[in-house]
Motif scaffolding. Structure first.
Motif, PDB file in Angstrom:
ATOM      1  N   ALA A 241      29.139  28.833  35.922  1.00 50.64           N
ATOM      2  CA  ALA A 241      28.664  28.397  35.408  1.00 50.64           C
ATOM      3  C   ALA A 241      27.902  29.760  36.494  1.00 50.64           C
ATOM      4  CB  ALA A 241      26.942  27.898  35.000  1.00 50.64           C
ATOM      5  N   VAL A 242      28.230  29.882  38.062  1.00 55.49           N
ATOM      6  CA  VAL A 242      27.959  30.586  39.011  1.00 55.49           C
ATOM      7  C   VAL A 242      28.426  31.873  38.942  1.00 55.49           C
ATOM      8  CG1 VAL A 242      27.764  30.668  41.246  1.00 55.49           C
ATOM      9  CG2 VAL A 242      26.797  28.438  40.276  1.00 55.49           C
ATOM     10  N   GLY A 243      29.764  31.892  38.557  1.00 55.21           N
ATOM     11  CA  GLY A 243      30.817  31.995  38.911  1.00 55.21           C
ATOM     12  C   GLY A 243      30.330  33.130  37.388  1.00 55.21           C
ATOM     13  N   ARG A 244      29.761  32.729  36.500  1.00 54.73           N
ATOM     14  CA  ARG A 244      29.395  33.810  35.279  1.00 54.73           C
ATOM     15  C   ARG A 244      28.680  33.932  35.325  1.00 54.73           C
ATOM     16  NH1 ARG A 244      28.574  31.841  28.863  1.00 54.73           N
ATOM     17  NH2 ARG A 244      28.628  33.922  28.105  1.00 54.73           N
ATOM     18  N   ARG A 245      27.985  33.797  36.135  1.00 53.78           N
ATOM     19  CA  ARG A 245      26.766  34.321  36.365  1.00 53.78           C
ATOM     20  C   ARG A 245      27.100  35.987  37.633  1.00 53.78           C
ATOM     21  NH1 ARG A 245      23.569  29.400  36.281  1.00 53.78           N
ATOM     22  NH2 ARG A 245      23.179  29.454  38.742  1.00 53.78           N
ATOM     23  N   LEU A 246      27.768  35.863  38.395  1.00 52.58           N
ATOM     24  CA  LEU A 246      28.504  36.843  39.390  1.00 52.58           C
ATOM     25  C   LEU A 246      29.161  37.547  38.662  1.00 52.58           C
ATOM     26  CD1 LEU A 246      28.726  34.446  42.472  1.00 52.58           C
ATOM     27  CD2 LEU A 246      26.824  35.782  41.657  1.00 52.58           C
ATOM     28  N   SER A 247      30.065  37.173  37.355  1.00 54.69           N
ATOM     29  CA  SER A 247      30.396  38.482  37.188  1.00 54.69           C
ATOM     30  C   SER A 247      30.654  39.415  36.471  1.00 54.69           C
ATOM     31  CB  SER A 247      31.044  37.667  35.705  1.00 54.69           C
ATOM     32  OG  SER A 247      32.015  38.143  35.318  1.00 54.69           O
ATOM     33  N   LYS A 248      31.469  40.315  36.625  1.00 56.72           N
ATOM     34  CA  LYS A 248      31.064  42.032  37.017  1.00 56.72           C
ATOM     35  C   LYS A 248      30.840  42.691  35.684  1.00 56.72           C
ATOM     36  CE  LYS A 248      30.637  43.095  41.641  1.00 56.72           C
ATOM     37  NZ  LYS A 248      31.796  43.767  43.050  1.00 56.72           N
ATOM     38  N   ASN A 249      32.001  41.820  34.985  1.00 56.57           N
ATOM     39  CA  ASN A 249      32.899  42.036  33.442  1.00 56.57           C
ATOM     40  C   ASN A 249      32.579  41.740  32.622  1.00 56.57           C
ATOM     41  OD1 ASN A 249      34.228  43.460  31.909  1.00 56.57           O
ATOM     42  ND2 ASN A 249      36.246  43.071  32.580  1.00 56.57           N
ATOM     43  N   ALA A 250      31.750  41.380  31.140  1.00 57.28           N
ATOM     44  CA  ALA A 250      31.125  40.626  30.994  1.00 57.28           C
ATOM     45  C   ALA A 250      31.924  40.039  29.677  1.00 57.28           C
ATOM     46  CB  ALA A 250      29.571  40.539  29.856  1.00 57.28           C
ATOM     47  N   ASP A 251      32.692  41.265  29.213  1.00 54.64           N
ATOM     48  CA  ASP A 251      33.135  41.506  28.031  1.00 54.64           C
ATOM     49  C   ASP A 251      35.368  40.664  28.668  1.00 54.64           C
ATOM     50  OD1 ASP A 251      32.061  41.762  26.404  1.00 54.64           O
ATOM     51  OD2 ASP A 251      32.013  43.924  26.515  1.00 54.64           O
ATOM     52  N   GLU A 252      35.571  40.369  29.942  1.00 56.12           N
ATOM     53  CA  GLU A 252      36.697  40.030  30.129  1.00 56.12           C
ATOM     54  C   GLU A 252      36.765  38.496  29.304  1.00 56.12           C
ATOM     55  OE1 GLU A 252      39.191  39.290  34.443  1.00 56.12           O
ATOM     56  OE2 GLU A 252      37.401  39.258  34.696  1.00 56.12           O
ATOM     57  N   THR A 253      37.963  38.668  29.284  1.00 55.05           N
ATOM     58  CA  THR A 253      38.443  37.407  28.043  1.00 55.05           C
ATOM     59  C   THR A 253      38.427  36.457  28.773  1.00 55.05           C
ATOM     60  OG1 THR A 253      39.288  38.783  25.766  1.00 55.05           O
ATOM     61  CG2 THR A 253      39.903  36.942  25.743  1.00 55.05           C
ATOM     62  N   PHE A 254      39.756  36.117  29.881  1.00 56.13           N
ATOM     63  CA  PHE A 254      39.703  34.993  30.349  1.00 56.13           C
ATOM     64  C   PHE A 254      39.984  35.129  32.190  1.00 56.13           C
ATOM     65  CE2 PHE A 254      42.804  34.868  26.841  1.00 56.13           C
ATOM     66  CZ  PHE A 254      42.511  33.741  26.245  1.00 56.13           C
ATOM     67  N   PRO A 255      38.491  35.341  32.257  1.00 58.39           N
ATOM     68  CA  PRO A 255      37.688  35.497  33.754  1.00 58.39           C
ATOM     69  C   PRO A 255      37.901  34.531  34.390  1.00 58.39           C
ATOM     70  CG  PRO A 255      35.815  35.419  31.663  1.00 58.39           C
ATOM     71  CD  PRO A 255      37.458  35.464  31.891  1.00 58.39           C
ATOM     72  N   ALA A 256      38.247  33.687  35.481  1.00 58.89           N
ATOM     73  CA  ALA A 256      38.622  32.692  35.982  1.00 58.89           C
ATOM     74  C   ALA A 256      37.464  31.754  35.754  1.00 58.89           C
ATOM     75  CB  ALA A 256      38.642  32.551  37.787  1.00 58.89           C
ATOM     76  N   TRP A 257      36.458  32.000  35.764  1.00 61.90           N
ATOM     77  CA  TRP A 257      35.431  30.588  35.582  1.00 61.90           C
ATOM     78  C   TRP A 257      35.461  30.554  34.131  1.00 61.90           C
ATOM     79  CZ3 TRP A 257      32.637  32.613  30.796  1.00 61.90           C
ATOM     80  CH2 TRP A 257      32.241  33.772  30.440  1.00 61.90           C
ATOM     81  N   GLN A 258      35.903  31.210  33.224  1.00 61.63           N
ATOM     82  CA  GLN A 258      36.334  30.369  31.745  1.00 61.63           C
ATOM     83  C   GLN A 258      37.780  29.911  31.993  1.00 61.63           C
ATOM     84  OE1 GLN A 258      35.579  32.009  28.212  1.00 61.63           O
ATOM     85  NE2 GLN A 258      36.050  29.934  28.134  1.00 61.63           N
ATOM     86  N   GLY A 259      38.544  29.764  32.883  1.00 61.78           N
ATOM     87  CA  GLY A 259      38.885  28.772  32.468  1.00 61.78           C
ATOM     88  C   GLY A 259      38.690  27.431  33.260  1.00 61.78           C
TER      89      GLY A 259
END
Length: 319
Positions: A241-259
């Motif tokens: 959840a923290v990684g998602r809030r700090l993510s700069k690209n909301a449309d990335e399909t498989f960012p680290a936080w999604q993993g």
């Protein structure tokens, strides 16, 4: 009678594999591509068993024309909300308008139906579209296959090869479902050609625990791989959840936080498959986790041997 299958997302990784499996079964394949894109023509243009049709997802008339006359629309698109929800809604509407009997959504995942709200973005997008699909006057089938086995040697840092550790969250004995992309593609093709396929088909090439994976790695390498507790799924979910809030690209399909969210869904047991039916279409050779890990270790050995030989000979390669 030869079935006609329209494949959306055919130029992607899983899409190309599904097209190959459909052709192996003598299906007539129609590939949907965006206007102006030459990728589909480059991949499939030389095969007279494949028809390439162009249509933008924002053009309902062209999309309806593209899917007309097919027996099933099979989606293998990949992305986040603009693709999984919006593009598939347009594709579904076109299929209904054209009178196409069947629709297969781009699920190819673990069971997203029971996950907690906010715990896995990609799964929740699939669940959102599934609600639209259930309300549509069309025969739909979702394919649930767990995680792709290939991720164990690539994008999912569950096996720490260098440290000889296998990570787990909460329980090392939680059952995890894995299927290779090739096995998933084969099942997708079989479902596409099955007019009586149910709403959901669940398959798993292998079902293992973290403890099983550690035991397999120890057996394959002759070196003990230990288990390493990495925390609870609750803690991992909070980190995601923290990684998602700090993510700069909301449309990335498989960012680290999604993993991280995938591991939460898997190790919590919420996304575990409950009704696996590998024998629905007869006996098949399913690729196991051991098969994938053994091949990966063999490839590493070949690469390592080649690198050593190059260094020994003093040869330098310039790209």
């Amino acid at each position: 009678m030869t079935s006609s299958v329209l494949v959306a997302g055919a130029t992607g990784d899983i899409g190309r594999r599904i097209v190959r499996e459909l052709l192996h079964r003598d299906a007539r394949v129609r590939v949907l591509t965006r206007p102006g894109s030459g990728t589909a023509a480059a991949l499939f243009g030389g095969d007279d068993r494949i028809d390439i049709v162009e249509a933008a997802y924002g053009d309902p008339s062209a999309l309806t024309t593209a899917v007309s006359g097919t027996d099933v629309v099979l989606s293998a698109v990949s992305g986040v909300r603009p693709v999984i929800v919006h593009a598939q809604r347009a594709l579904l509407a076109a299929a209904v308008d054209a009178g196409v009997p069947r629709f297969i959504p781009s699920d190819y995942s673990s069971d997203y139906r029971r996950i907690a709200v906010g715990s896995n973005r990609n799964f929740e997008l699939r669940r959102e579209f599934a609600a639209d699909l259930d309300a549509a006057p069309i025969h739909a089938t979702s394919i649930l296959n767990g995680a792709f086995t290939d991720m164990l040697t690539g994008t999912a840092p569950m096996i720490l090869f260098g440290r000889k550790k296998v990570l787990f969250w909460s329980s090392a004995d939680q059952v995890l479902d894995f299927t290779t992309k090739d096995d998933t593609a084969r099942m997708a093709a079989l479902v596409a050609l099955d007019d009586d396929a149910p709403r959901v088909v669940e398959v798993a090439g292998d079902r293992v625990t973290a403890r099983d994976v550690a035991r397999t790695m120890s057996d394959l390498t002759g070196t003990t791989f230990g288990l390493q507790w990495a925390g609870t799924t609750g803690t991992l979910g909070a980190m995601a959840a923290v990684g998602r809030r700090l993510s700069k690209n909301a449309d990335e399909t498989f960012p680290a936080w999604q993993g991280m969210q995938y591991f939460v869904s898997m190790f919590s047991g919420q996304a575990q498959l409950r009704h696996v039916d590998n024998a629905r279409y007869g006996e098949h050779r399913w690729t196991t986790v051991r098969d994938v890990l053994e091949a990966h270790l063999g490839n590493q050995l070949i690469v390592g041997t080649a690198s050593s030989a190059t260094r020994a000979s003093g040869t330098t390669t310039v790209a």
